[in-house]
Design an enzyme around this catalytic site. Sequence first.
Site, PDB file in Angstrom:
ATOM      1  N   TYR A 102      15.335  -6.087   3.200  1.00  0.00           N
ATOM      2  CA  TYR A 102      15.422  -7.448   2.856  1.00  0.00           C
ATOM      3  C   TYR A 102      16.739  -7.606   2.374  1.00  0.00           C
ATOM      4  CZ  TYR A 102      10.970  -4.812   1.622  1.00  0.00           C
ATOM      5  OH  TYR A 102       9.428  -3.714   1.731  1.00  0.00           O
ATOM      6  N   HIS A 148      11.754   3.773   6.091  1.00  0.00           N
ATOM      7  CA  HIS A 148      10.534   2.088   6.131  1.00  0.00           C
ATOM      8  C   HIS A 148       9.811   2.445   6.848  1.00  0.00           C
ATOM      9  CE1 HIS A 148      11.649  -1.847   5.050  1.00  0.00           C
ATOM     10  NE2 HIS A 148       9.775  -1.528   4.350  1.00  0.00           N
TER      11      HIS A 148
HETATM   12  N1  LIG Z   1       6.823  -0.746   3.112  1.00  0.00           N
HETATM   13  C1  LIG Z   1       6.752  -1.545   3.720  1.00  0.00           C
HETATM   14  O1  LIG Z   1       6.655  -1.976   5.402  1.00  0.00           O
HETATM   15  C2  LIG Z   1       6.568  -2.898   2.899  1.00  0.00           C
HETATM   16  C3  LIG Z   1       5.789  -4.070   3.320  1.00  0.00           C
HETATM   17  C4  LIG Z   1       5.341  -4.934   3.259  1.00  0.00           C
HETATM   18  C5  LIG Z   1       5.785  -5.610   1.133  1.00  0.00           C
HETATM   19  N2  LIG Z   1       5.838  -4.303   0.862  1.00  0.00           N
HETATM   20  C6  LIG Z   1       6.467  -4.344  -1.114  1.00  0.00           C
HETATM   21  O2  LIG Z   1       5.457  -4.267  -1.465  1.00  0.00           O
HETATM   22  C7  LIG Z   1       5.413  -5.711  -1.647  1.00  0.00           C
HETATM   23  C8  LIG Z   1       4.527  -6.769  -2.674  1.00  0.00           C
HETATM   24  O3  LIG Z   1       4.299  -7.378  -0.943  1.00  0.00           O
HETATM   25  P1  LIG Z   1       3.749  -8.419  -0.850  1.00  0.00           P
HETATM   26  O4  LIG Z   1       4.603  -9.927  -1.237  1.00  0.00           O
HETATM   27  O5  LIG Z   1       3.564  -8.862   0.554  1.00  0.00           O
HETATM   28  O6  LIG Z   1       2.542  -8.382  -1.078  1.00  0.00           O
HETATM   29  P2  LIG Z   1       1.389  -9.083  -2.516  1.00  0.00           P
HETATM   30  O7  LIG Z   1       2.433  -8.964  -3.576  1.00  0.00           O
HETATM   31  O8  LIG Z   1       0.480  -8.649  -2.642  1.00  0.00           O
HETATM   32  O9  LIG Z   1       1.044 -10.918  -3.168  1.00  0.00           O
HETATM   33  C9  LIG Z   1       2.580 -11.595  -3.443  1.00  0.00           C
HETATM   34  C10 LIG Z   1       2.236 -12.963  -2.406  1.00  0.00           C
HETATM   35  O10 LIG Z   1       0.914 -13.353  -4.092  1.00  0.00           O
HETATM   36  C11 LIG Z   1       1.588 -14.190  -4.915  1.00  0.00           C
HETATM   37  N3  LIG Z   1       1.020 -14.062  -6.503  1.00  0.00           N
HETATM   38  C12 LIG Z   1       1.635 -12.513  -6.713  1.00  0.00           C
HETATM   39  N4  LIG Z   1       1.112 -12.646  -8.457  1.00  0.00           N
HETATM   40  C13 LIG Z   1       0.051 -13.556  -7.950  1.00  0.00           C
HETATM   41  C14 LIG Z   1      -1.149 -13.681  -9.077  1.00  0.00           C
HETATM   42  N5  LIG Z   1      -1.442 -13.221 -10.607  1.00  0.00           N
HETATM   43  N6  LIG Z   1      -1.836 -15.043  -8.318  1.00  0.00           N
HETATM   44  C15 LIG Z   1      -1.781 -15.781  -8.374  1.00  0.00           C
HETATM   45  N7  LIG Z   1      -0.496 -15.215  -6.596  1.00  0.00           N
HETATM   46  C16 LIG Z   1      -0.093 -14.431  -6.619  1.00  0.00           C
HETATM   47  C17 LIG Z   1       3.100 -14.049  -4.411  1.00  0.00           C
HETATM   48  O11 LIG Z   1       3.958 -15.498  -4.902  1.00  0.00           O
HETATM   49  P3  LIG Z   1       4.658 -16.337  -6.168  1.00  0.00           P
HETATM   50  O12 LIG Z   1       5.654 -15.300  -6.455  1.00  0.00           O
HETATM   51  O13 LIG Z   1       4.813 -17.701  -6.009  1.00  0.00           O
HETATM   52  O14 LIG Z   1       4.047 -15.895  -7.567  1.00  0.00           O
HETATM   53  C18 LIG Z   1       3.414 -13.914  -3.102  1.00  0.00           C
HETATM   54  O15 LIG Z   1       2.860 -15.290  -2.627  1.00  0.00           O
HETATM   55  C19 LIG Z   1       6.538  -6.310  -1.744  1.00  0.00           C
HETATM   56  O16 LIG Z   1       7.689  -6.968  -2.086  1.00  0.00           O
HETATM   57  C20 LIG Z   1       7.718  -5.025  -0.915  1.00  0.00           C
HETATM   58  O17 LIG Z   1       8.603  -4.481  -2.238  1.00  0.00           O
HETATM   59  C21 LIG Z   1       7.094  -3.405   2.090  1.00  0.00           C
END
Ligand SMILES: NC(=O)c1ccc[n+]([C@@H]2O[C@H](COP(=O)([O-])OP(=O)(O)OC[C@H]3O[C@@H](n4cnc5c(N)ncnc54)[C@H](OP(=O)(O)O)[C@@H]3O)[C@@H](O)[C@H]2O)c1
Length: 276
Positions: free
Chosen positions: A48, A106
Amino acid sequence: METYELNDGTTLPKIGFGTYPLRGENGIAAMTSALEVGYRLLDSAVNYRNEYEVGEALRRSGLPRDEVQIATKVPGRDHGRGKAIASIEASLEVMGLDRLDLVLIHWPNPSQGKYVRTWEGLVEAREQGLVRSIGVSNFTEPLLQEIIDATGVIPAVNQIELHPRFPQVDMRAVHARLGIQTSSWSPLGKRDAAYDEAPVADAAKAHGVTPAQVILRWQLQIGSLPLPKSANPERQRTNLDVFGFELTDAEVEAITGLGKPDGRLFGGDPNTHEEM
Ligand SMILES: NC(=O)c1ccc[n+]([C@@H]2O[C@H](COP(=O)([O-])OP(=O)(O)OC[C@H]3O[C@@H](n4cnc5c(N)ncnc54)[C@H](OP(=O)(O)O)[C@@H]3O)[C@@H](O)[C@H]2O)c1
């Protein structure tokens, strides 16, 4: 904040803060705000490229080190026993910390064939006191079994893609059998969130909450630890505010019923998708 107890006797908050792709001053501000509104687990990764920002947010928050849990992940290019340990040491250096709370592999990158040696490295890093708890991300059942058989050490956590369109019913059963805590990445469903689907929208109306709160509450009731990311302080706050209502069993089942075999967000099947 309620906690989950891990198989190594430690605990993690039931909700963590996803930090990808938060970087730079804006990233630090978003993470500092997340700590201010009450998150106590920050999920980072070498890939990241925001480990410095995570350490800086922790320092700027003024919170005692022991009150916040910091997680990072070893990338594919650092697979191997010695390389994994060096990777963790480098993460500590960049973050300005002397101990991590959780380190995960990861992605397993099966074609590289080094995930067992990497797991051995994480076990050794824990023995050296560099990290408190160790786990994996994106591991399938056979891969989990292989690293457990090779080392006798069961990962504390497996962080996997899990949202209403891909509810991972089978992997959750595997985790329950092995005593591994499920954690959900893209827990809301990111750009394909199921906010308008009837089971989510109806439950939101019934409980007087937002669709995102319904999805995160569903994550808790199926026993997972979601890591929602938001750069917006208000959404950060509401995403955490899911302990004051309860979905019915029928609502939980209906949301799980949105799942589809091809419900993954970008084809991140750990058998074929690899990241370095
Ligand atoms: N281990 C892995 O391989 C892997 C892969 C992918 C992700 N991850 C981890 O998982 C975390 C979260 O995943 P993600 O960011 O892909 O997906 P997510 O948390 O499901 O979705 C994030 C998105 O949703 C929006 N959002 C957040 N809260 C909201 C709400 N209450 N209402 C409407 N929209 C909302 C955010 O925009 P705003 O910021 O504008 O609110 C952002 O665009 C990552 O940050 C990372 O730490 C791990």
